[in-house]
Design a protein around this motif. Structure first.
Motif, PDB file in Angstrom:
ATOM      1  N   ASN A 141      -1.697  -3.457  44.633  1.00 45.13           N
ATOM      2  CA  ASN A 141      -3.009  -4.110  44.725  1.00 45.13           C
ATOM      3  C   ASN A 141      -4.128  -3.076  44.872  1.00 45.13           C
ATOM      4  O   ASN A 141      -4.559  -2.798  45.972  1.00 45.13           O
ATOM      5  CB  ASN A 141      -3.025  -5.071  45.915  1.00 45.13           C
ATOM      6  N   VAL A 142      -4.535  -2.505  43.723  1.00 41.03           N
ATOM      7  CA  VAL A 142      -3.960  -2.616  42.392  1.00 41.03           C
ATOM      8  C   VAL A 142      -3.586  -1.216  41.915  1.00 41.03           C
ATOM      9  O   VAL A 142      -4.173  -0.227  42.348  1.00 41.03           O
ATOM     10  CB  VAL A 142      -4.924  -3.258  41.363  1.00 41.03           C
ATOM     11  N   TYR A 143      -2.624  -1.182  41.002  1.00 40.61           N
ATOM     12  CA  TYR A 143      -2.154   0.068  40.424  1.00 40.61           C
ATOM     13  C   TYR A 143      -3.085   0.484  39.295  1.00 40.61           C
ATOM     14  O   TYR A 143      -3.399  -0.302  38.394  1.00 40.61           O
ATOM     15  CB  TYR A 143      -0.741  -0.137  39.882  1.00 40.61           C
ATOM     16  N   LEU A 144      -3.546   1.735  39.343  1.00 40.26           N
ATOM     17  CA  LEU A 144      -4.451   2.264  38.324  1.00 40.26           C
ATOM     18  C   LEU A 144      -3.631   2.772  37.145  1.00 40.26           C
ATOM     19  O   LEU A 144      -3.509   3.966  36.895  1.00 40.26           O
ATOM     20  CB  LEU A 144      -5.329   3.362  38.924  1.00 40.26           C
ATOM     21  N   LEU A 145      -3.092   1.827  36.424  1.00 39.27           N
ATOM     22  CA  LEU A 145      -2.116   2.114  35.376  1.00 39.27           C
ATOM     23  C   LEU A 145      -2.670   3.070  34.332  1.00 39.27           C
ATOM     24  O   LEU A 145      -1.979   3.987  33.875  1.00 39.27           O
ATOM     25  CB  LEU A 145      -1.678   0.789  34.741  1.00 39.27           C
ATOM     26  N   ALA A 146      -3.934   2.898  33.943  1.00 36.59           N
ATOM     27  CA  ALA A 146      -4.486   3.688  32.844  1.00 36.59           C
ATOM     28  C   ALA A 146      -4.814   5.121  33.239  1.00 36.59           C
ATOM     29  O   ALA A 146      -5.164   5.932  32.374  1.00 36.59           O
ATOM     30  CB  ALA A 146      -5.729   3.008  32.275  1.00 36.59           C
ATOM     31  N   LEU A 147      -4.702   5.473  34.524  1.00 40.72           N
ATOM     32  CA  LEU A 147      -4.824   6.873  34.919  1.00 40.72           C
ATOM     33  C   LEU A 147      -3.529   7.642  34.647  1.00 40.72           C
ATOM     34  O   LEU A 147      -3.493   8.860  34.772  1.00 40.72           O
ATOM     35  CB  LEU A 147      -5.173   6.990  36.404  1.00 40.72           C
ATOM     36  N   ARG A 148      -2.463   6.915  34.297  1.00 37.09           N
ATOM     37  CA  ARG A 148      -1.184   7.539  33.958  1.00 37.09           C
ATOM     38  C   ARG A 148      -0.873   7.288  32.489  1.00 37.09           C
ATOM     39  O   ARG A 148      -1.352   6.341  31.879  1.00 37.09           O
ATOM     40  CB  ARG A 148      -0.043   6.942  34.802  1.00 37.09           C
TER      41      ARG A 148
END
Length: 278
Positions: free
Chosen positions: A83-90
């Motif tokens: 809450n929440v995962y910064l997916l687009a930084l990976r």
């Protein structure tokens, strides 16, 4: 109404004990925040109506999926959410692998809240343009869902480009762990309406109601109104006076922190459980 616990509002040294107690008491889930770094110069806030960052840059940060994997090994029922995962930084390979591994080691208990992120300085620190974060997130989710479901994946997009690859094993939950999209901007709500749910910030049912209505309108326009869709809300909710107003506006899960200070967590959890779970 499902009740989850916001671990981000608790000192990390209590996370394991609180998770074990929450599972014993019957709470549905625990939720972990995510950041890579906090730059010393920060501006903005994820909370509606607030301008100052909610935490100082020296706030301790842990790898979200390593932490949740540790909690998964010590529990058997409680669900484990980001809450929440910064997916687009990976890169999508790393993000999809983190999600898949948590779902496997927890035997299908992963809940994946994702967002574009409010902290633009964090994006700049990683060398990425924060103006592209929504577009990167859309493409990253699309790549991840293919990796979780297809035997061979090839992708040639704006931000990610790779030849045919295999990605095994697949997650336990089918077609993938629930993807709940955070944010209350028009773009974020439209993104959430395309996926499995919305994870938002609201301090009251009155604040949540128009956002939930917009989400369901978007779902109807896209022909997805009949598909399963969950609304999860957190924010500054600590211990609601009544769950009924939240349920009436269409909230499926509240993520709460029923304590004022970390050392009061145990009494707060037990009080909330006695009030709402028994």
């Amino acid at each position: 109404m499902k009740l989850g616990i916001a671990l981000s509002r608790l000192h990390p040294r209590f996370h394991l004990e609180a998770t074990l107690e929450a599972e014993r008491l019957g709470f549905e889930s625990v939720w972990m925040a995510d950041h890579l770094v906090f730059p010393l110069a920060m501006a903005g806030s994820p909370h509606p109506g607030e301008d100052a960052p909610p935490v100082p840059p020296t706030t301790p940060i842990y790898d979200t999926f390593a932490w949740l994997g540790f909690l998964a090994a010590r529990t058997s029922r409680i669900r484990l959410g980001t809450n929440v995962y910064l997916l687009a930084l990976r890169h999508p390979f790393a993000a999809a692998r983190a999600v898949q591994t948590l779902d496997l080691v927890s035997e299908g208990r992963a809940e994946i809240g994702v967002g574009a992120g409010w902290l633009r300085e964090e994006w700049r620190a990683t060398g990425l343009d924060p103006r592209t974060r929504g577009q990167r997130l859309d493409e990253a989710i699309a790549v991840c869902t293919r990796l979780w479901t297809e035997s061979v994946v090839e992708h040639h997009g704006r931000f990610y480009d790779f030849p045919p690859v295999a990605f095994e094993p697949k997650p336990v939950q089918k077609p993938w762990p629930p993807i709940l999209v955070g944010g209350d901007s028009d773009a974020a709500l439209a993104r959430a309406a395309r996926h499995d749910g919305w994870i938002g910030l609201a301090d009251s049912p009155q604040q949540a109601a128009p956002l939930v209505e917009r989400l369901h309108a978007l779902r109807r326009r896209s022909g997805r109104a009949s598909e399963r869709f969950e609304v999860t809300l957190g924010g500054n909710v600590r211990e609601p006076d009544s769950l009924t107003p939240w349920r009436d506006v269409g909230v499926d899960r509240l993520v709460i922190a029923p304590w004022s200070r970390s050392r009061e967590w145990r009494d707060g959890l037990r009080r909330a459980a006695d009030r709402w779970l028994r």
